[in-house]
Write a protein that holds these residues in place. Structure first.
Motif, short mmCIF file in Angstrom:
data_model
loop_
_atom_site.label_atom_id
_atom_site.label_comp_id
_atom_site.label_asym_id
_atom_site.label_seq_id
_atom_site.Cartn_x
_atom_site.Cartn_y
_atom_site.Cartn_z
N GLN A 156 35.69 -37.85 -62.10
CA GLN A 156 36.27 -39.19 -62.02
C GLN A 156 35.74 -39.95 -60.81
O GLN A 156 35.44 -41.14 -60.89
CB GLN A 156 37.79 -39.08 -61.98
CG GLN A 156 38.39 -38.61 -63.31
CD GLN A 156 39.86 -38.24 -63.18
OE1 GLN A 156 40.35 -37.93 -62.10
NE2 GLN A 156 40.57 -38.26 -64.30
N CYS A 213 40.74 -47.13 -56.67
CA CYS A 213 39.49 -47.23 -57.43
C CYS A 213 39.04 -48.68 -57.58
O CYS A 213 37.86 -49.00 -57.37
CB CYS A 213 39.68 -46.61 -58.81
SG CYS A 213 40.00 -44.84 -58.80
N MET A 228 37.30 -45.62 -66.73
CA MET A 228 38.22 -45.33 -65.63
C MET A 228 39.22 -46.46 -65.39
O MET A 228 39.94 -46.45 -64.39
CB MET A 228 37.42 -45.07 -64.35
CG MET A 228 36.75 -43.71 -64.27
SD MET A 228 37.95 -42.36 -64.13
CE MET A 228 38.59 -42.66 -62.49
N LEU A 283 41.67 -38.03 -57.68
CA LEU A 283 40.72 -37.96 -58.79
C LEU A 283 39.97 -36.63 -58.77
O LEU A 283 39.77 -36.03 -57.73
CB LEU A 283 39.69 -39.10 -58.69
CG LEU A 283 40.24 -40.53 -58.64
CD1 LEU A 283 39.07 -41.49 -58.44
CD2 LEU A 283 41.01 -40.86 -59.90
N ARG A 316 32.38 -41.32 -61.61
CA ARG A 316 32.43 -42.52 -62.44
C ARG A 316 32.76 -43.76 -61.61
O ARG A 316 32.20 -44.84 -61.83
CB ARG A 316 33.47 -42.34 -63.55
CG ARG A 316 33.06 -41.34 -64.63
CD ARG A 316 34.23 -41.06 -65.56
NE ARG A 316 33.93 -40.03 -66.52
CZ ARG A 316 33.44 -40.24 -67.74
NH1 ARG A 316 33.21 -41.48 -68.14
NH2 ARG A 316 33.20 -39.24 -68.56
#
Length: 341
Positions: free
Chosen positions: A137, A91, A122, A133, A140
């Motif tokens: 998620q 991420c 997050m 995820l 986001r």
């Protein structure tokens, strides 16, 4: 930052996708482009972001004409419907990727990416890969990636369409919070009337490449400009009268003894329980209803289009109706809103 569209047009050969539209979105506003598939809303969004060439007209962002500028020169960022996260990057690195492409130092881009992940709640999952995820998620993370370059205008192409209904409502709240906290101009494409009403300061209803109405959500719902807007937004009966079409909100229809002196009989053809309300479908009892027309204004229906009345759960329980029942139907004159022909 203000966004202004001036006679903006997009043609694909002989097909006109966007037909000379004019629009001004004030700085810091949340604008939703709303309409059915093929109405030109996504093409409009892509022309604002520079991902689609302008055929005619111009896009002005802040003080600058950007109709011919590259996407990176416009101060915009696009959040795509598919999210398009890199599957091999976690991420943090997904969010930091655009900063890396701009040559920002490693420490700066990591810190900025983590700050954006914290903004969208997050940060605690910064090391996870996209496959680890949920859909919400991932959404986001995609939002954080769009915001990390500090755009003045964020463009969102149906960002909530892939989410389940419960999560969609939660993410609406989050989008509105982030937009207000950052003070950015958001332009959001959706085909969901509920989404546009919940999120926007400015609703732009599009049809066949044109703007039918642009106003705040309450005005669009209470005073639709055209038959198309009234039917697409929903909650209205569009009725053809000798002096022109009118819209009457379904929750302001009157049934039974309170239907008024001009009431007429109607037969119940549908009863739908919706929890706090009950939706009653009625044959139109001699009224000419305007049927929805996705390619232009409403036209007289050829079949038995139903009139709709919405009753509170309590009112329906006090005087229940069943299929085949005949009931008087009417409305107060002040409940009828004149539409443009």
């Amino acid at each position: 930052m203000d966004v202004e569209l001036i006679r903006l047009t997009k043609r694909y050969g002989d097909t006109i996708a966007v037909d000379g539209i004019d629009l001004k979105v004030r700085s810091g506003a949340y604008c939703c482009l709303l309409g059915p598939s093929g109405c030109g809303k996504t093409t409009t969004l892509r022309m604002i972001g520079g991902h689609e060439a302008v055929t005619d007209g111009d896009v002005v962002i802040g003080p600058r004409s950007v109709g011919d500028a590259a996407p990176a020169e416009r101060g915009t960022a696009m959040m795509f419907q598919s999210y398009a996260l890199f599957p091999h990057l976690n991420c943090r690195d997904n969010v930091a990727f655009s900063l890396r492409m701009r040559g920002r130092p490693k420490a700066e881009r990591r810190a900025r990416a983590l700050a954006m992940l914290d903004l969208v709640q997050m940060g605690h999952l910064a090391e996870r890969l996209p496959a680890q995820l949920s859909g919400g998620q991932q959404q986001r993370v995609a939002l954080a990636r769009a915001l990390v370059t500090e755009p003045k205008v964020l463009l969102l192409d149906e960002p909530l369409s892939a989410l389940d209904p419960f999560l969609r409502v939660r993410m609406r709240v989050e989008l509105k919070r982030i937009q207000k906290d950052l003070g950015l101009t958001f332009i959001h494409v959706t085909h969901s009337q509920e989404e546009a009403m919940a999120l926007s300061d400015l609703v732009v209803v599009m049809n066949a490449g044109r703007i039918e109405q642009a106003a705040d959500p309450r005005t669009v719902f209470e005073r639709p400009a055209t038959a198309f807007v009234a039917r697409f937004i929903g909650g209205h009966n569009v009725i053809a009268l000798p002096d022109g079409p009118v819209a009457v909100r379904a929750d302001r229809m009157r049934l039974g003894p309170d239907a008024g002196p001009d009431a007429r009989p109607a037969r119940v053809v549908a009863v739908e329980y919706q929890g706090t309300s009950v939706h009653i479908g009625l044959d139109h009892a001699g009224l000419d209803l305007l049927a929805p027309d996705m390619d232009g204004p409403g036209r007289p229906s050829e079949g038995p289009a139903a009139l709709t009345a919405i009753l509170s759960d309590r009112a329906f329980a006090a005087a229940p109706l069943g299929l085949g029942d005949v009931v008087a139907v009417g409305w107060d004159p002040e409940a009828a809103h004149r539409l443009n022909a």
